[in-house]
Design a protein around this motif. Structure first.
Motif, mmCIF file in Angstrom:
data_model
loop_
_atom_site.group_PDB
_atom_site.id
_atom_site.type_symbol
_atom_site.label_atom_id
_atom_site.label_comp_id
_atom_site.label_asym_id
_atom_site.label_seq_id
_atom_site.Cartn_x
_atom_site.Cartn_y
_atom_site.Cartn_z
ATOM 1 N N TYR A 31 0.986 -1.316 0.108
ATOM 2 C CA TYR A 31 0.083 -0.063 0.083
ATOM 3 C C TYR A 31 0.905 1.346 0.044
ATOM 4 O O TYR A 31 1.971 1.305 0.788
ATOM 5 C CB TYR A 31 -0.835 -0.080 1.395
ATOM 6 C CG TYR A 31 -2.062 -0.944 1.273
ATOM 7 C CD1 TYR A 31 -1.790 -2.294 1.778
ATOM 8 C CD2 TYR A 31 -3.294 -0.899 0.481
ATOM 9 C CE1 TYR A 31 -2.743 -3.463 1.876
ATOM 10 C CE2 TYR A 31 -4.162 -1.798 0.547
ATOM 11 C CZ TYR A 31 -3.870 -2.884 1.074
ATOM 12 O OH TYR A 31 -4.876 -3.944 0.992
ATOM 13 N N SER A 98 -3.406 4.483 1.604
ATOM 14 C CA SER A 98 -3.954 4.585 0.396
ATOM 15 C C SER A 98 -4.631 3.118 -0.005
ATOM 16 O O SER A 98 -4.716 2.182 0.654
ATOM 17 C CB SER A 98 -3.124 5.065 -0.595
ATOM 18 O OG SER A 98 -3.837 5.732 -1.883
ATOM 19 N N GLY A 99 -5.467 3.456 -1.268
ATOM 20 C CA GLY A 99 -6.187 2.119 -1.639
ATOM 21 C C GLY A 99 -5.471 1.193 -2.277
ATOM 22 O O GLY A 99 -6.073 0.121 -2.602
ATOM 23 N N GLY A 100 -4.125 1.572 -2.713
ATOM 24 C CA GLY A 100 -3.480 0.584 -3.779
ATOM 25 C C GLY A 100 -1.926 0.971 -3.556
ATOM 26 O O GLY A 100 -1.533 1.558 -2.576
ATOM 27 N N SER A 104 -2.474 8.448 -4.015
ATOM 28 C CA SER A 104 -3.756 9.198 -4.365
ATOM 29 C C SER A 104 -3.590 10.629 -3.875
ATOM 30 O O SER A 104 -3.339 10.869 -2.601
ATOM 31 C CB SER A 104 -5.170 8.739 -4.364
ATOM 32 O OG SER A 104 -6.079 9.478 -4.723
ATOM 33 N N SER A 109 -9.259 8.408 -0.681
ATOM 34 C CA SER A 109 -8.624 7.165 -0.999
ATOM 35 C C SER A 109 -8.152 6.754 0.032
ATOM 36 O O SER A 109 -7.447 5.564 0.346
ATOM 37 C CB SER A 109 -7.877 7.495 -2.297
ATOM 38 O OG SER A 109 -8.285 7.789 -3.246
ATOM 39 N N TYR A 110 -7.918 7.435 1.125
ATOM 40 C CA TYR A 110 -7.193 7.055 2.503
ATOM 41 C C TYR A 110 -8.209 6.620 3.613
ATOM 42 O O TYR A 110 -8.865 7.353 4.321
ATOM 43 C CB TYR A 110 -6.203 8.244 2.863
ATOM 44 C CG TYR A 110 -5.159 8.425 1.940
ATOM 45 C CD1 TYR A 110 -5.596 9.273 0.948
ATOM 46 C CD2 TYR A 110 -3.933 7.961 2.142
ATOM 47 C CE1 TYR A 110 -4.355 9.542 0.028
ATOM 48 C CE2 TYR A 110 -2.828 8.217 1.205
ATOM 49 C CZ TYR A 110 -3.231 9.060 0.239
ATOM 50 O OH TYR A 110 -2.193 9.517 -0.635
ATOM 51 N N GLN A 111 -8.375 5.257 3.659
ATOM 52 C CA GLN A 111 -9.562 4.655 4.389
ATOM 53 C C GLN A 111 -9.172 4.464 5.870
ATOM 54 O O GLN A 111 -9.943 4.259 6.586
ATOM 55 C CB GLN A 111 -10.149 3.417 3.656
ATOM 56 C CG GLN A 111 -10.817 3.890 2.566
ATOM 57 C CD GLN A 111 -11.962 4.752 2.598
ATOM 58 O OE1 GLN A 111 -12.815 4.576 3.365
ATOM 59 N NE2 GLN A 111 -11.898 5.788 1.920
#
Length: 123
Positions: A31, A98-100, A104, A109-111
């Motif tokens: 990530y 981030s998501g991947g 981003s 996108s930052y969960q």
């Protein structure tokens, strides 16, 4: 999935600090990560971000040339080296996932994020 920041402190203007963020519960090396801050009466700001492999980085204009983001995937740890600190850097700093693998610039996108560590810069 958990993120825990440390390293915040009160410093004089012109000083330096190094923030750390330890990740657990997920594959950190897969990530991209980011550092956010929220100052007094200010909106949350993405300060810096780094890709999963550590090759690509992003910096907000306000910190470019003074802050350096890095990571150690072997230690599941994200860092933010902050030099030449200014009063306007005073904020609660938090790290986020981030998501991947690529970062981003969208906050959505930052969960996953940590509780934060306080940085106070006195003039």
């Amino acid at each position: 999935d958990q993120l825990t920041e440390s390293g915040g402190d009160s410093v004089q203007s012109g000083g330096s600090l190094r923030l750390s963020c330890v990740a657990s519960g997920f594959a950190f090396n897969l990530y991209a990560m980011g550092w956010f801050r929220r100052g007094p009466e200010k909106e949350r700001e993405l300060v810096a971000a780094i890709s999963a492999d550590g090759v690509m980085t992003y910096y907000a204009e306000s910190v470019k040339g003074r802050f350096t983001i890095s990571r150690d995937n072997g230690l599941n740890t994200l860092y933010l080296q902050m030099n030449t600190l200014e009063r306007q850097d005073t904020a609660l700093y938090s790290c986020a996932r981030s998501g991947g693998p690529m970062y981003s610039l969208s906050h959505y996108s930052y969960q996953v994020s940590g509780p934060g560590t306080q940085v106070t810069v006195a003039s």
